[in-house]
Scaffold this motif. Structure first.
Motif: not given
Length: 580
Positions: A219-248
């Motif tokens: 969830p920390i990865g998802l929050i980070t993706g939403l807050l930092l990249f939502r404007e530039s990536m839209g909903v895809a920021s959630m997908a990248f945040g999920l991947v980063a959180g699982c690998w962390a």
């Protein structure tokens, strides 16, 4: 001065001195070490199983994991609060929930199979071969990571036909967005699968806190993706945040696990422990996949609801979130702590102890989960409004999500108890019953899905999902009764009847108090405080009625839970009855 043994009385043979932990720490020199290690009292008696690890208090360990899971689920809930405000229940939300259904399906199936296949084998191999169990861990972790990596590649290559199969009735824009999100999110699966293997290894060592804490990375990865990249990536920021959180999460568990042993970059396919896990895994995965397949089928059915302006897929997911928070908060915590004890009883072939522990865990789950389920059922609209209604998530979305929540809650409570009972079969390595139970529930859902959707829309799908998982739970409970027999005495039935009476009284009081919460437009903190106060009142009423039913004081109920003062037949104090 050495302490006298129990035999140092007049006329008795003196017994060897007992070494306390402090005595061992103060003792120096080889003579002291030899005295401690070769003491006849330290060796297991003939015919008795040796304990590798100290005994565990079920209630204390469950409480610890519950607190850690509560932190994780609150952080996860904050992700959905942010997502609801930013994307609401429209095109982007439907695409996200549909795309992430595939990784969620695989993750849940792996959680219910991979960890469960590994843990009893890790426990038994460690008991039989000592430090060599780490070779089994290395081999399974390597196989899981490589195998799921190949699966992610295949999903990425064939994402277009897979997306069309998943949501065939989406419009082209929503279908294209779903495909893009799936191609990104699927790469969380290799890390998630390997993390489950490492978490099972730590749980086998009775280290429950670290795996529960590591899950915060997602969830920390998802929050980070939403807050930092939502404007530039839209909903895809959630997908990248999920991947980063699982690998962390995988990195954290790697560091923790391989500090206890030496990693070996081999598959160890000839090892007996690895072969045992590989033998157990396919039927377990198949059974878990059947249980969760309705999530995939639900997306296909919901995509065919006529009005393209509404978000039926999103309503089903938003409505399920509070119920999942309640069920998984207590159910998952209890399963994690109790499954280890189930595996130990099964390894000793002590079916009487396994029966006692299984039914006791089910009764405790009902005891702790029923007040929260009643509160959510009565105040479903207020709960959804407080959690999600902001930004692009409007009152109309609240109404539909609350309807889903009310339809699912009664069945999810029964399903959570079924999951606890299901783990008794997994500990005994009897996987046919979970497979048959899951097939029965899925058959009900797949057969009636289209007629229920056409007749009742998304409400019909929610109701049918609850009925399907309840069929699975009832099948499992019946099979367990036939295998292990019913508990001694009538304590289980009496406890359930008393909890049902306490729940009915609590629900009646809350129903008449439902107008106490201020309507929408009032301050958020005021509405949340009143709902929290009503929750505390409902818990007090529930425990008070139970205390009256059992003819004991309320303090004794709380003390019994804290000290795990539960009878062998699964009943709480006041329910003890003699066996015939």
């Amino acid at each position: 001065m050495a302490r006298a043994g129990r035999g140092d009385r007049e006329g008795e043979t003196p017994s060897p001195p007992r070494w306390s932990r402090c005595d061992r720490l103060r003792a120096t020199g080889p003579s002291h070490v030899q005295a401690v290690t070769k003491s006849p009292e330290s060796a297991p008696l003939e015919g008795q199983p040796s304990r590798i690890l100290p005994p565990m208090s079920l209630a204390r360990s469950t409480a610890r994991i519950t607190l850690l899971n509560l932190c994780g689920y609150l952080v996860s809930l904050s992700v959905h609060i942010l997502f609801a405000g930013m994307f609401g229940a429209r095109l982007s939300a439907d695409a996200w929930f549909s795309a992430v259904a595939v990784p969620n399906f695989l993750t849940f199936a792996l959680f219910a199979s991979l960890g469960k296949a590994c843990l009893p084998v890790f426990v038994s191999v460690r008991k039989e071969r000592g430090a060599e169990w780490f070779a089994v861990l290395s081999g399974i972790a390597n196989l899981t990571f490589i195998g799921l990596g190949v699966l992610a590649v295949l999903v990425t290559i064939y994402s277009e036909p897979l997306t069309r199969l998943l949501v065939p009735d989406f419009d082209p824009a929503r279908l294209a967005l779903t495909r893009t999100l799936l191609e990104i999110a699927i790469w969380a699966i290799p890390a998630a699968g390997a993390s489950l293997v490492l978490a099972a290894a730590l749980q086998g060592l009775r280290k429950f806190a670290l795996p529960a804490t590591a899950t915060l990375a997602q969830p920390i990865g998802l929050i980070t993706g939403l807050l930092l990249f939502r404007e530039s990536m839209g909903v895809a920021s959630m997908a990248f945040g999920l991947v980063a959180g699982c690998w962390a999460q995988l990195l954290i568990l790697l560091v923790a696990t391989f500090r206890t042993g030496r990693y070996r970059p081999r598959f160890h396919l000839g090892d007996e422990g690895v072969r045992r896990i590989l033998t157990l895994l396919p039927p377990l995965f198949f059974a878990a996949a059947l249980v969760t397949a309705y999530l995939i089928i639900e997306k296909r059915f919901a995509s065919g609801i006529a009005d393209p302006a509404v978000g039926p897929v999103s309503w089903l997911d938003y409505g399920r979130r509070p119920a999942n928070l309640l069920i998984m908060l207590f159910g998952t915590s209890l399963i994690i702590t109790s499954y280890t004890s189930f595996a130990e009883s099964a390894a000793r072939k002590d079916l009487v102890e396994l029966r006692s522990r299984t039914w006791r865990a089910a009764v405790i789950l009902f005891l702790v989960i029923l007040p929260g389920a009643i509160l959510l059922f009565v105040f479903a609209g207020d709960a959804i409004s407080l959690v999600f209604e902001r930004g692009r998530f409007g009152p109309r979305d609240t109404e539909h999500a609350a309807a889903v929540l009310r339809l699912l809650l009664p069945f999810l409570v029964l399903a959570a108890a079924g999951r606890v009972l299901n783990h008794a079969f997994l500990a005994l390595r009897k996987v046919k019953v979970p497979v048959l139970a899951a097939m029965a529930g899925l058959l009900v859902y797949a057969t009636l899905g289209i007629p229920m959707r056409n007749a009742f829309g998304y409400r019909g799908l929610a109701l049918l999902a609850g009925i399907g998982i309840s069929v699975t739970a009832i099948f499992t409970g019946t099979a367990l009764l036939l295998l292990l027999g019913r508990p001694r005495g009538e304590g289980i039935l009496k406890s359930l009847l008393q909890m049902a009476l306490a729940g009915a009284v609590t629900a009646t009081i809350l129903w008449f108090a439902r107008d106490l919460i201020p309507p929408r437009g009032n301050p958020f903190l005021l509405r949340a405080a009143i709902l929290g106060a009503l929750g505390a009142v409902s818990l007090a009423v529930y425990l008070g009625v139970l205390a009256v039913c059992r003819n004991i004081h309320l303090a004794q109920v709380i003390r019994a839970l804290a000290k795990r003062n539960v009878s062998d037949d699964g009943a709480l104090p006041g329910d003890r009855t003699s066996s015939p």
